[in-house]
Motif scaffolding. Sequence first.
Motif, PDB file in Angstrom:
ATOM      1  N   LEU A 248      27.953  -2.582  34.517  1.00 47.32           N
ATOM      2  CA  LEU A 248      28.946  -2.951  35.288  1.00 47.32           C
ATOM      3  C   LEU A 248      30.405  -2.888  34.333  1.00 47.32           C
ATOM      4  CD1 LEU A 248      30.526  -3.160  37.972  1.00 47.32           C
ATOM      5  CD2 LEU A 248      29.655  -5.854  37.743  1.00 47.32           C
ATOM      6  N   ALA A 249      30.277  -3.898  33.490  1.00 52.99           N
ATOM      7  CA  ALA A 249      31.265  -3.927  32.523  1.00 52.99           C
ATOM      8  C   ALA A 249      31.699  -2.820  31.690  1.00 52.99           C
ATOM      9  CB  ALA A 249      30.785  -5.240  31.525  1.00 52.99           C
ATOM     10  N   VAL A 250      30.789  -1.873  31.481  1.00 59.93           N
ATOM     11  CA  VAL A 250      31.173  -0.710  30.715  1.00 59.93           C
ATOM     12  C   VAL A 250      31.942   0.021  31.756  1.00 59.93           C
ATOM     13  CG1 VAL A 250      30.334   1.274  29.708  1.00 59.93           C
ATOM     14  CG2 VAL A 250      29.442  -0.846  28.933  1.00 59.93           C
ATOM     15  N   VAL A 251      31.449   0.350  33.079  1.00 62.69           N
ATOM     16  CA  VAL A 251      31.960   1.108  33.752  1.00 62.69           C
ATOM     17  C   VAL A 251      33.239   0.711  34.342  1.00 62.69           C
ATOM     18  CG1 VAL A 251      31.820   2.023  36.190  1.00 62.69           C
ATOM     19  CG2 VAL A 251      29.835   2.112  34.718  1.00 62.69           C
ATOM     20  N   PHE A 252      33.550  -0.671  34.504  1.00 60.56           N
ATOM     21  CA  PHE A 252      34.813  -1.295  34.823  1.00 60.56           C
ATOM     22  C   PHE A 252      35.820  -1.050  33.743  1.00 60.56           C
ATOM     23  CE2 PHE A 252      37.308  -5.409  34.547  1.00 60.56           C
ATOM     24  CZ  PHE A 252      38.121  -4.891  35.713  1.00 60.56           C
ATOM     25  N   ASP A 253      35.409  -1.027  32.518  1.00 60.63           N
ATOM     26  CA  ASP A 253      36.408  -0.800  31.513  1.00 60.63           C
ATOM     27  C   ASP A 253      36.834   0.752  31.287  1.00 60.63           C
ATOM     28  OD1 ASP A 253      37.539  -1.825  28.793  1.00 60.63           O
ATOM     29  OD2 ASP A 253      36.239  -0.208  28.028  1.00 60.63           O
ATOM     30  N   ILE A 258      40.481   4.968  32.902  1.00 55.76           N
ATOM     31  CA  ILE A 258      40.924   6.288  33.872  1.00 55.76           C
ATOM     32  C   ILE A 258      42.047   5.903  34.720  1.00 55.76           C
ATOM     33  CG2 ILE A 258      39.941   7.684  35.661  1.00 55.76           C
ATOM     34  CD1 ILE A 258      37.177   7.163  33.952  1.00 55.76           C
ATOM     35  N   GLU A 259      42.125   4.768  35.147  1.00 53.30           N
ATOM     36  CA  GLU A 259      43.106   4.599  36.389  1.00 53.30           C
ATOM     37  C   GLU A 259      44.510   4.829  35.546  1.00 53.30           C
ATOM     38  OE1 GLU A 259      43.401   3.312  39.936  1.00 53.30           O
ATOM     39  OE2 GLU A 259      41.802   4.761  39.722  1.00 53.30           O
ATOM     40  N   LYS A 260      44.321   3.956  34.546  1.00 52.29           N
ATOM     41  CA  LYS A 260      45.928   4.115  33.620  1.00 52.29           C
ATOM     42  C   LYS A 260      46.181   5.413  32.981  1.00 52.29           C
ATOM     43  CE  LYS A 260      48.210   1.452  29.955  1.00 52.29           C
ATOM     44  NZ  LYS A 260      47.955   0.460  29.088  1.00 52.29           N
ATOM     45  N   ARG A 261      45.223   6.193  32.532  1.00 54.83           N
ATOM     46  CA  ARG A 261      45.446   7.589  32.321  1.00 54.83           C
ATOM     47  C   ARG A 261      45.737   8.524  33.546  1.00 54.83           C
ATOM     48  NH1 ARG A 261      41.319  10.061  30.624  1.00 54.83           N
ATOM     49  NH2 ARG A 261      39.554   8.507  30.492  1.00 54.83           N
ATOM     50  N   LYS A 262      45.270   8.346  34.492  1.00 58.75           N
ATOM     51  CA  LYS A 262      45.754   8.843  35.750  1.00 58.75           C
ATOM     52  C   LYS A 262      47.198   8.839  36.286  1.00 58.75           C
ATOM     53  CE  LYS A 262      43.999   7.616  39.773  1.00 58.75           C
ATOM     54  NZ  LYS A 262      43.227   7.185  40.978  1.00 58.75           N
ATOM     55  N   PHE A 263      47.204   7.464  36.209  1.00 55.85           N
ATOM     56  CA  PHE A 263      48.703   6.954  36.596  1.00 55.85           C
ATOM     57  C   PHE A 263      49.643   7.820  35.683  1.00 55.85           C
ATOM     58  CE2 PHE A 263      52.208   4.043  35.785  1.00 55.85           C
ATOM     59  CZ  PHE A 263      52.986   4.239  36.842  1.00 55.85           C
ATOM     60  N   LYS A 264      49.250   7.522  34.099  1.00 54.21           N
ATOM     61  CA  LYS A 264      50.327   8.222  33.351  1.00 54.21           C
ATOM     62  C   LYS A 264      50.403   9.743  33.503  1.00 54.21           C
ATOM     63  CE  LYS A 264      50.785   8.910  28.304  1.00 54.21           C
ATOM     64  NZ  LYS A 264      50.104   9.016  27.041  1.00 54.21           N
ATOM     65  N   SER A 265      49.364  10.443  33.749  1.00 54.35           N
ATOM     66  CA  SER A 265      49.407  11.819  33.857  1.00 54.35           C
ATOM     67  C   SER A 265      50.115  12.186  35.149  1.00 54.35           C
ATOM     68  CB  SER A 265      47.863  12.282  34.177  1.00 54.35           C
ATOM     69  OG  SER A 265      47.829  13.615  34.419  1.00 54.35           O
ATOM     70  N   ALA A 616      33.518  -1.468  40.566  1.00 57.44           N
ATOM     71  CA  ALA A 616      34.522  -1.259  39.698  1.00 57.44           C
ATOM     72  C   ALA A 616      35.754  -1.275  40.188  1.00 57.44           C
ATOM     73  CB  ALA A 616      34.298  -0.438  38.621  1.00 57.44           C
ATOM     74  N   PHE A 617      35.951  -0.294  41.231  1.00 58.32           N
ATOM     75  CA  PHE A 617      37.537  -0.048  41.691  1.00 58.32           C
ATOM     76  C   PHE A 617      37.743  -1.550  42.617  1.00 58.32           C
ATOM     77  CE2 PHE A 617      39.515   0.855  45.852  1.00 58.32           C
ATOM     78  CZ  PHE A 617      40.612   1.510  45.274  1.00 58.32           C
ATOM     79  N   ILE A 618      37.128  -2.199  43.159  1.00 58.50           N
ATOM     80  CA  ILE A 618      37.495  -3.445  43.864  1.00 58.50           C
ATOM     81  C   ILE A 618      37.845  -4.394  42.795  1.00 58.50           C
ATOM     82  CG2 ILE A 618      36.578  -5.401  45.139  1.00 58.50           C
ATOM     83  CD1 ILE A 618      34.848  -3.191  46.762  1.00 58.50           C
ATOM     84  N   LEU A 619      37.121  -4.485  41.631  1.00 56.93           N
ATOM     85  CA  LEU A 619      37.469  -5.526  40.625  1.00 56.93           C
ATOM     86  C   LEU A 619      38.897  -5.206  40.180  1.00 56.93           C
ATOM     87  CD1 LEU A 619      34.281  -6.133  38.803  1.00 56.93           C
ATOM     88  CD2 LEU A 619      35.397  -7.722  40.175  1.00 56.93           C
ATOM     89  N   GLU A 620      38.996  -3.988  39.821  1.00 55.04           N
ATOM     90  CA  GLU A 620      40.369  -3.508  39.296  1.00 55.04           C
ATOM     91  C   GLU A 620      41.393  -3.817  40.028  1.00 55.04           C
ATOM     92  OE1 GLU A 620      43.628  -1.017  38.082  1.00 55.04           O
ATOM     93  OE2 GLU A 620      42.392  -0.564  39.937  1.00 55.04           O
ATOM     94  N   ALA A 621      41.318  -3.280  41.373  1.00 53.88           N
ATOM     95  CA  ALA A 621      42.294  -3.509  42.296  1.00 53.88           C
ATOM     96  C   ALA A 621      42.663  -5.132  42.526  1.00 53.88           C
ATOM     97  CB  ALA A 621      42.119  -2.651  43.474  1.00 53.88           C
TER      98      ALA A 621
END
Length: 749
Positions: A248-253, A258-265, A616-621
């Motif tokens: 879970l920790a690896v997927v969350f990281d 990915i979320e940051k790179r997606k936003f940048k892209s 991971a999505f819920i934690l990130e949000a």
Amino acid sequence: MNYQEAAIYLQEGENNDKFFTHPKNAKALAAYLFAHNHLFYLMELSAALLLLLLSLCEAPAVPMLRLGIFVHATLELFALMVVVFELSMKMRWLGFHTFIRHKRTMVKTCVLLVQFIEAIVVLVRQTSHVRITRALRCIFLVDCRYCGAVRRNLRQIFQSLPPFIDILLLLLFFMVIFAILGFYLFSPNHSDPYFNTLENSLVNLFVLLTTSNFPDVMMPSYARNPWSCVFFIVYLSIELYFIMNLLLAVVFDTFNDIEKRKFKSLLLHKRTAIQHAYRLLITKQRPSGISFRHFEGLLRFYKPRMCTRERYLTFKALNQSNTPLLSLKDFYNFYEVVGLKWKAKRNREHWFDDLPRTAFLIFKGINILVNSHVFQYTMYTVVAVNGIWILVETFMLQGGNFFSRNVPWSYIVFLTIYGVELLLKTTGLGPVEYLSSGWNLFDFSVTLFAFLGLMALAFNMEPFYFIVVLRPLQLLRLFKLKKRYRNVLDTMFELFPRMASLGLTLLIFYYCFAIVGMEFFAGVVYPNCCNTSTVADSYRWVNHTVGNKTVVEEGYYYLNNFDNILNSFVTLFELTVVNDWYIIMEGVTSETTHWSRLYFMIFYIVTMVVMTIIVAFILEAFVFRMNYTRKNQDSEEDNGIVLEKEISKEEVIGIMELYKRSSAATEISQLQKIVLQMDKHGQVSTLFLGRRSRTKSDLSMKMYEEEIQEWYEEHSRKEESQIPLQESASASQSSLKPLSLRQRSQTVI
């Protein structure tokens, strides 16, 4: 000037469409416009849903929905012909070479060809055959315009797979080591069926990873030697509590990255789209910016339903330099401003300001009352007391009919209090302001349902008694008391659209596994099956007489089958929950082959991937929102994006003169209403408020404010390095090709 092409560039930036799919000539433009309207999208969605819903009617079908082979095969061919039409329009728009470069479209074309051949074979033979490829039908749904969020979810899942697979291999490695160790330690015990072979050792340790068979799997060896528990404790500590959490920790990281790179892209993609549109809108006479005339022409294609007033307000909101022309720097804020909904700001502070003094004082007092902390905390106390009362009342109920014919007096008392509160808030704030708050809208809905429940009890309308059960929803109002609870609820509401897309993504995986399960396991399990397996009791259905009574021993697990698509979905959900899932697996395995276990194990791994991504999505949000709240402590109350712009009477008259030259009667009449409104109130200007809800993109813009400038600079350097290459390429092709759509659009008319 070709405003339409500039609008297409902006739409491609908003939808994250690749620019190589941009229409290149008039023929491609016509196909592009046809393929980018809601009727085409609905046709695309309807064909995809029809293909998916055919699984209800095809063998093995839901009994009530079974159709003849000729009927469902004909419907399938009809839906596939619609898909052929869609793809032909896309090829006309993209061109053959771009069409075959588009990976998703090529995958869809290959699946279409396979489905077409199979449907024709079924129609000719008039009998169904094993059709595992029906699981690929979901690709037609994923490719729909309305399922863009599902495609993003699938992309993120695939991008998260490399680190996930690394940890998964580590997990399986330890599982194999412990399976070999368990086989050598416990196979001499003939009363232990869990480790008598290496295959059983592997399977049972895999099930133990889900804790579904614990402590049953340990008890035979534990009964023989109490020290054997150390084996299971060490295994669960390493596999379940360390590696699974590490997973879970690896997927969350990875998900964060990915979320940051997606936003940048997406941010840089939108910036490039704005640059393309800007080059098309400037003229040789005015190369330093976009005039309102050209900006208004752009919005006619980008947002055809936007009225004249909103077009000018959007232009004015973008024009930070207050010059006649819109610079590129101002135009970069296009996506943030164009979504604002504009309304004239009221001259009155309250709705009752123009009433006679006596009425004004009464409503003013009510307004002060409902906005006071005393009133709010009094209502919180009432809600808490109501919740305790419902809890005590429910605890004292016995089994049977829970709804009395007599209406409880407590129901009437609390509903009256809520009704009075609703009346006071509506009169004190005004209906518009009252319903503009999400919490007030929630209070109104719950109070309305409570009133309908009272009517159902009073008039003995039994089919509507379920409404009474909704009373405890009032307790959700207590979450407003604590800031952390408000953050949780705000995050939940923000996540709801994305969670819906993640749920649809999970259903797509369900559909694929359900089709495979029906093809291989339909009709396999039934009452009194699996007599040779260790789970036979769960499938046993027998009658026997005890004294003068007939006792029925029924194991309900035969209901967990793959006899049709609906039963398969229920069975797969039970497998997702993993409680006693091995009983379903062993039941099917005993009636088929040992290789059937692979189906259930792969399903568990796939759902584990998807569920880990969801967690991971819920934690990130939630972490993102908490960090945003800490960084912006001054703006605790989130009222969305609000922008104020003032328009003078002279500005409106100037715009009217501009439209008179083009004989735009509709626009002139809209502007005349603004002038008349100003004259009515004796004003020389009017203040307008632009509002829209705050999105995740807005929060990200605030969070990554410093990094965004670095991204922009890096993006500018890349563009500058590519300009010489583009100029040389265009120079070499200018003598060979006629004017393209983009080249013609730069001509000033």
